[in-house]
Enzyme design. Structure first.
Site, PDB file in Angstrom:
ATOM      1  N   CYS A  74       0.789  -1.163  -0.471  1.00 52.95           N
ATOM      2  CA  CYS A  74      -0.268   0.069  -0.366  1.00 52.95           C
ATOM      3  C   CYS A  74       1.206   1.350   0.053  1.00 52.95           C
ATOM      4  CB  CYS A  74      -0.639  -0.332   1.365  1.00 52.95           C
ATOM      5  SG  CYS A  74      -1.946   1.568   1.407  1.00 52.95           S
ATOM      6  N   GLY A  75       0.589   2.175   0.891  1.00 58.92           N
ATOM      7  CA  GLY A  75       1.178   3.321   0.942  1.00 58.92           C
ATOM      8  C   GLY A  75       2.477   2.950   1.246  1.00 58.92           C
TER       9      GLY A  75
END
Length: 205
Positions: free
Chosen positions: A109-110
């Site tokens: 993800c991030g």
């Protein structure tokens, strides 16, 4: 003696993204070698952090004391903070230390955006939410190595998008050679597809 896996923790951490991987690593279940892994949490400071799910976690270690030589893997989850400035950039720099030392890093993800800004995706196969997300990051020049897959292992780097915590765990378990290939395949089929036929393999593992 147990091998150690380090898990980066920080405020707004997406706690569900690493759960499959950490639970399986720690349990020792279906592992080739008994005992499982020791999990050590790492934060910027010694102060407790609060995850996105509201869990308050006290770190075991501060990032400045983390040495790749004492680790089998560094795991970095997503967090709102990855998209809100450079507060988590030290984790991306630490990831560079790990990769330079030949120690695997797993980012989901991030966290992939943080590694993109650090230039760590430019020369390695990788994935994320979508390529446009990474293309918006300053310093990213790795679009040619982007793969539209659930999770990708590019050498010592494992990446996945936010909807793929099970595939992320699969790649971690494969890279660390935790399970036999047939057991890992069954584990993934069970947890990703609710495939009941996987039980027979797992129960005899």
């Amino acid at each position: 003696m147990k091998k150690t896996v380090h898990v980066g923790i920080y405020d707004t951490m997406a706690d569900w993204e690493t759960g499959h991987a950490t639970a399986h690593l720690r349990s020792g279940r279906f592992h080739r070698e008994p005992g499982g892994y020791e999990l050590v949490t790492v934060a910027l400071t010694a102060e407790p952090i609060t995850t996105m799910g509201g869990l308050r976690v006290t770190p075991d270690l501060t990032l400045d004391r983390l040495d790749p030589a004492g680790s089998a893997l560094l795991i970095l989850a997503g967090a709102d903070l990855w998209d809100q400035g450079d507060e988590l950039a030290p984790f991306a720099r630490k990831a560079r230390e790990f990769l330079d030392a030949g120690v695997p890093v797993a980012a989901i993800c991030g966290a992939t955006a943080g590694l993109a800004r650090e230039g760590l995706l430019d020369d390695r196969d990788h994935t994320s939410a979508v390529v446009h997300y990474l293309a918006a990051q300053d310093g990213y020049a790795g679009a040619g190595r982007y793969l539209d897959e659930d999770a990708v292992t590019g050498g010592d780097l494992i990446t996945a998008g936010p909807t793929e915590p099970v595939a992320f765990a699969r790649e971690i378990l494969r890279r660390l050679d935790v399970c036999r290939p047939d057991v890992l395949d069954a584990w993934f089929r069970l947890h990703s597809r609710s495939d009941a036929s996987a039980y027979e393999v797992l129960m005899t593992a």
